[in-house]
Scaffold this active site. Structure first.
Site, PDB file in Angstrom:
ATOM      1  N   GLY A  57       0.906  -1.021  -0.059  1.00  0.00           N
ATOM      2  CA  GLY A  57      -0.003   0.040   0.021  1.00  0.00           C
ATOM      3  C   GLY A  57       0.823   1.261   0.029  1.00  0.00           C
ATOM      4  N   MET A 116      -3.281  -6.968  -1.471  1.00  0.00           N
ATOM      5  CA  MET A 116      -2.531  -7.376  -0.015  1.00  0.00           C
ATOM      6  C   MET A 116      -3.330  -8.436   0.498  1.00  0.00           C
ATOM      7  SD  MET A 116      -2.805  -3.811   1.912  1.00  0.00           S
ATOM      8  CE  MET A 116      -4.361  -2.959   2.439  1.00  0.00           C
ATOM      9  N   LYS A 131       3.061   1.421   5.987  1.00  0.00           N
ATOM     10  CA  LYS A 131       2.927   2.856   6.541  1.00  0.00           C
ATOM     11  C   LYS A 131       1.601   3.333   6.349  1.00  0.00           C
ATOM     12  CE  LYS A 131       5.230   6.980   5.927  1.00  0.00           C
ATOM     13  NZ  LYS A 131       3.616   7.784   5.336  1.00  0.00           N
ATOM     14  N   HIS A 151      -4.043   1.597   9.805  1.00  0.00           N
ATOM     15  CA  HIS A 151      -5.062   2.157  10.516  1.00  0.00           C
ATOM     16  C   HIS A 151      -6.185   2.563   9.593  1.00  0.00           C
ATOM     17  CE1 HIS A 151      -3.608   6.632   9.312  1.00  0.00           C
ATOM     18  NE2 HIS A 151      -3.652   5.642   8.078  1.00  0.00           N
ATOM     19  N   ASP A 192       2.684   3.991  12.040  1.00  0.00           N
ATOM     20  CA  ASP A 192       1.347   4.394  12.438  1.00  0.00           C
ATOM     21  C   ASP A 192       1.380   4.837  13.748  1.00  0.00           C
ATOM     22  OD1 ASP A 192      -1.114   4.188  10.826  1.00  0.00           O
ATOM     23  OD2 ASP A 192      -1.040   1.855  10.739  1.00  0.00           O
ATOM     24  N   GLU A 199      -7.471   4.499  14.816  1.00  0.00           N
ATOM     25  CA  GLU A 199      -5.991   4.666  15.476  1.00  0.00           C
ATOM     26  C   GLU A 199      -5.807   3.686  16.656  1.00  0.00           C
ATOM     27  OE1 GLU A 199      -3.873   5.688  13.601  1.00  0.00           O
ATOM     28  OE2 GLU A 199      -5.031   7.536  12.479  1.00  0.00           O
TER      29      GLU A 199
HETATM   30  C1  LIG Z   1      -3.521   5.801   3.344  1.00  0.00           C
HETATM   31  S1  LIG Z   1      -2.676   5.160   2.060  1.00  0.00           S
HETATM   32  C2  LIG Z   1      -1.113   5.088   2.603  1.00  0.00           C
HETATM   33  C3  LIG Z   1      -0.253   5.150   1.471  1.00  0.00           C
HETATM   34  C4  LIG Z   1       1.404   5.228   1.759  1.00  0.00           C
HETATM   35  N1  LIG Z   1       1.820   3.831   2.559  1.00  0.00           N
HETATM   36  C5  LIG Z   1       1.899   6.458   2.718  1.00  0.00           C
HETATM   37  O1  LIG Z   1       2.233   6.300   3.762  1.00  0.00           O
HETATM   38  O2  LIG Z   1       1.666   7.366   2.298  1.00  0.00           O
HETATM   39  C6  LIG Z   1      -2.993   3.840   1.805  1.00  0.00           C
HETATM   40  C7  LIG Z   1      -2.791   2.831   0.483  1.00  0.00           C
HETATM   41  O3  LIG Z   1      -3.256   1.640   0.480  1.00  0.00           O
HETATM   42  C8  LIG Z   1      -3.708   1.323  -0.804  1.00  0.00           C
HETATM   43  N2  LIG Z   1      -4.561   0.043  -1.029  1.00  0.00           N
HETATM   44  C9  LIG Z   1      -5.801  -0.069  -0.344  1.00  0.00           C
HETATM   45  N3  LIG Z   1      -6.193  -1.215  -0.688  1.00  0.00           N
HETATM   46  C10 LIG Z   1      -5.172  -2.058  -1.102  1.00  0.00           C
HETATM   47  C11 LIG Z   1      -4.956  -3.448  -1.493  1.00  0.00           C
HETATM   48  N4  LIG Z   1      -6.133  -4.181  -1.180  1.00  0.00           N
HETATM   49  N5  LIG Z   1      -3.943  -3.905  -1.681  1.00  0.00           N
HETATM   50  C12 LIG Z   1      -2.706  -3.009  -1.929  1.00  0.00           C
HETATM   51  N6  LIG Z   1      -3.002  -1.394  -1.454  1.00  0.00           N
HETATM   52  C13 LIG Z   1      -3.965  -1.178  -1.196  1.00  0.00           C
HETATM   53  C14 LIG Z   1      -4.427   2.640  -1.078  1.00  0.00           C
HETATM   54  O4  LIG Z   1      -4.271   2.691  -2.745  1.00  0.00           O
HETATM   55  C15 LIG Z   1      -3.470   3.882  -0.616  1.00  0.00           C
HETATM   56  O5  LIG Z   1      -2.516   3.925  -1.515  1.00  0.00           O
END
Ligand SMILES: C[S@@+](CC[C@H](N)C(=O)[O-])C[C@H]1O[C@@H](n2cnc3c(N)ncnc32)[C@H](O)[C@@H]1O
Length: 374
Positions: free
Chosen positions: A215, A259, A272, A276, A308, A339
């Site tokens: 992610g 994921m 990262k 949350h 987090d 959180e």
């Molecule tokens: C809150 S953002 C955090 C992005 C990055 N890790 C950061 O700290 O800037 C959460 C990320 O999880 C990704 N995400 C959501 N569901 C996912 C999945 N099933 N598999 C992989 N990534 C996913 C979203 O596209 C998004 O970019």
């Protein structure tokens, strides 16, 4: 109104203070919208382009541009934002800082607005954060909070309720403008946190060989880690539409996937600001996939690195504490996540089969780094 049983009588003075506190809290919503207006008009860029000299109002109005009849209104917007520390004002002549709109004062950037200047290389800055989180689509669920909270069933969060059952990731995919703003906002926010993590805890990343940032958005964090630790081979696992829109980099690999289904094997998995976003049950599923990924890596057992908030490491700093609690309600309404305090973290770690963990709070913000070992 008479006090209820057990309540003490409130004095008129206390009522006056309470009333102005309520009014202040409610009209404070104007601050973020005034800031968004300044960002939309690229006012930090215009002041930056003025070359470090205080920029008089007429020059600012000309470069935006704002018509002559609206200049008094621009002055009032700048007066509010300057009072809030977004910009600084400086007298241009001998008359002192007299903000009468005739050009006798000039505006300068402060550290706050410096972070809102668009970088020359086009890389994201905090202006994307301001715009992303004030997008109507992001604010919509806030109007549904009470309705959502009183509705039976836990299968939908307020964001989904406000968006016909679609979650944030789906809406971000369907509306590329919003998806781009969100990814830029994350990329910019991550810079400071990743820099703090790398500076405070280099030992967390040394010797891990390979890392998958699950992610990991458009790859900002993975790139920063690859730059700081060239011996670590970094990969980002992201949703297909995020990978498709992310800038290509020679420093990192990008894998499109989910994921919940599969995480490529690596010495370490980074999560990262991901967990949350999710409920405890979903976090356990994600962590079980992480465990498989670090165990499959040549049979060696690596670790999971979580960045987090840990609510109970926020100490006495009221700003950090409030950020943690505000973020918790954002996660609750926006994504169905939360959180967590240490006890809540420990529960999901143990359900996912992890025996040990180590928490290190990061300087300057509400985040901690958690190393998780099988
Ligand atoms: C809150 S953002 C955090 C992005 C990055 N890790 C950061 O700290 O800037 C959460 C990320 O999880 C990704 N995400 C959501 N569901 C996912 C999945 N099933 N598999 C992989 N990534 C996913 C979203 O596209 C998004 O970019």
């Amino acid at each position: 109104m008479e006090p209820g049983k057990g309540e003490t009588k409130i004095t008129d003075d206390q009522l006056l203070v309470a009333q102005s506190t309520i009014i202040h809290r409610i009209i404070s919503i104007i601050g973020p919208f005034a800031l968004k207006c300044a960002v939309d008009l690229r006012i930090p860029d215009h002041i930056h382009a003025y070359g470090g000299e205080p920029m008089p109002l007429p020059a600012l109005a000309l470069s935006i541009p704002v018509p002559l009849e609206k200049q008094p209104m621009l002055r009032r917007l700048m007066r509010l934002l300057s009072a809030q520390g977004v910009f600084a004002v400086q007298a241009l002549g001998d008359s002192g800082v007299n903000d009468d709109g005739d050009g006798s004062i000039g505006y300068l950037l402060t550290p706050f607005s410096r972070l809102l200047v668009t970088a020359d290389d086009g890389s994201p800055n905090m202006s994307s954060y301001v715009r992303a989180f004030l997008e109507p689509d992001m604010v919509k669920p806030m109007y549904r909070m009470s309705e959502w909270l009183t509705q039976e069933g836990a299968n939908m969060n307020a964001f989904e309720m406000a968006h016909g059952g679609r979650n944030l990731w789906k809406v971000a995919q369907e509306r590329p403008h919003m998806g781009r703003l969100f990814n830029e906002a994350m990329a910019c926010k991550t810079r400071q946190t990743t820099a703090a993590a790398v500076a405070c805890c280099p030992q967390v990343f040394r010797g891990i060989g390979s890392l998958v940032d699950v992610g990991g958005g458009t790859g900002m964090t993975a790139k920063m880690i690859a730059e700081a630790f060239p011996e670590v081979k970094c990969t980002v696992l992201e949703l297909p539409h995020v990978v498709a829109a992310a800038p290509k980099s020679e420093l990192i690999d990008a894998v499109a996937g989910d994921m919940f289904e599969y995480i490529p094997p690596a010495g370490a998995v980074l999560l990262k600001n991901v967990l949350h976003d999710w409920s405890d049950e979903d976090c356990v599923k994600i962590l079980k996939q992480c465990k498989k990924a670090i165990s499959a890596n040549g049979g060696e057992h690596g670790k999971v690195i979580i960045v987090d908030i840990v609510i109970n490491t926020l100490g006495d700093d009221p700003r950090k504490n409030e950020m943690g609690l505000l973020s918790d309600v954002i996660m609750m309404t926006g994504l169905g996540g939360k959180e967590r305090d240490e006890v809540e973290w420990r529960k999901i770690f143990s359900k996912a089969g992890f025996a040990n963990y180590k928490i290190t709070p990061l300087k300057g913000g509400p985040h901690s780094i958690i190393e998780l070992f099988p």
